[in-house]
Design an enzyme around this catalytic site. Structure first.
Site, PDB file in Angstrom:
ATOM      1  CE  LYS A  90      -4.478   0.220   2.208  1.00 44.74           C
ATOM      2  NZ  LYS A  90      -5.153   0.365   3.502  1.00 44.74           N
TER       3      LYS A  90
HETATM    4  C1  E4P Z   1      -8.617   0.573   3.662  1.00 40.65           C
HETATM    5  O1  E4P Z   1      -7.796   0.128   2.928  1.00 40.65           O
HETATM    6  C2  E4P Z   1      -8.559   1.889   4.272  1.00 40.65           C
HETATM    7  O2  E4P Z   1      -7.336   2.093   4.868  1.00 40.65           O
HETATM    8  C3  E4P Z   1      -9.667   2.040   5.256  1.00 40.65           C
HETATM    9  O3  E4P Z   1     -10.885   1.554   4.686  1.00 40.65           O
HETATM   10  C4  E4P Z   1      -9.819   3.456   5.730  1.00 40.65           C
HETATM   11  O4  E4P Z   1     -10.932   3.558   6.567  1.00 40.65           O
HETATM   12  P1  E4P Z   1     -11.266   4.907   7.355  1.00 40.65           P
HETATM   13  O5  E4P Z   1     -11.358   6.007   6.354  1.00 40.65           O
HETATM   14  O6  E4P Z   1     -12.549   4.616   8.041  1.00 40.65           O
HETATM   15  O7  E4P Z   1     -10.137   5.144   8.296  1.00 40.65           O
END
Ligand code: E4P
Length: 235
Positions: A90
């Site tokens: 990521k």
């Molecule tokens: C997933 O890959 C993201 O990091 C996650 O869904 C972010 O969620 P949030 O915006 O609720 O922190």
């Protein structure tokens, strides 16, 4: 349960929950991020990742780089990628100085490293990211639809546009991130997203999909009645 074609990934960093979801094959993949890891009390990144990867071998899991310097991000990305074949590394779309990570995305992806580009909030960012990705190497483009909705903006039309932008890239999947409710699964599917990532709280509510509303009304009234009885209310 309503028929779903969209893939459901589990969003979190609780090792026990992840392993349980993997064993029960209740999800199609996993996403983590540094905030979720902090919330779950992860202190040793590599130890956590390797323990999880020892159990989760047959579906993709995303691990995020955490440095703010582009060269350090690259070093972390290569290390993370070396831990397994089922990893999307990521990479945030920008660092904290607002510098687009496109050149790094392009470099790593050109070498065949599967990536998940994260923290995307705009269609413009998706266009920029798409220009850095290869069509023949797996990638995920994570658009934080829930955070868009948190600002009072309906993310639906933007998500549909993102799906169109990414269509020419056969191995690129659009992911609806930061989901807030079960409804988002249907919305994401209807927008053409390939994946939605959901927290454990939403996974627990998946059985609600397609539930008969008259039945749900009756369940609701029964719960009120049970709680009043347990509380011994009298007026
Ligand atoms: C997933 O890959 C993201 O990091 C996650 O869904 C972010 O969620 P949030 O915006 O609720 O922190």
């Amino acid at each position: 349960m309503k028929d779903l074609t969209i893939k459901i990934f589990a969003d979190g960093a609780n090792k026990d929950d992840m392993i349980a979801a993997s064993r029960s094959k209740s999800v199609d993949g996993f996403t983590t991020n540094p905030s979720l890891m902090r919330k779950a009390g992860v202190a040793d990144y590599e130890k956590f990742a390797k323990e999880v990867l020892a159990e989760i071998k047959d579906v993709f899991i995303s691990f995020e780089v955490f440095s703010d310097e582009i060269d350090q991000m690259e070093r972390e990305a290569r290390k993370i990628a070396s831990w397994g074949k089922n990893i999307h590394v990521k990479i945030p779309v920008q660092n904290t100085k607002g510098i687009f990570t496109g050149p790094l995305i392009k470099k790593l992806h050109a070498e065949g490293i599967p990536l998940n580009i994260t923290a995307i909030l705009t269609v413009e960012q998706v266009k920029n990211v798409a220009s850095c990705l290869r069509g023949d190497v797996p990638s995920i483009v994570s658009v934080f639809a829930g955070r868009v909705a948190d600002t009072g903006v309906d993310p639906i039309s933007a998500m549909k546009e993102c799906a169109k932008i990414l269509k020419p890239l056969p191995k690129c999947e659009l992911l609806w991130a930061s989901s807030r409710e079960v409804l988002n699964i249907i919305q994401a599917q209807d927008c053409g997203c390939h994946i939605i990532t959901v927290t454990n709280d939403i996974i627990k509510k998946l059985s609600m999909l397609g539930k008969d509303l008259n039945e749900l009304s009756l369940d609701t009234v029964k719960t009120f009645f049970e709680d009043s009885t347990k509380s011994g209310f009298k007026i």
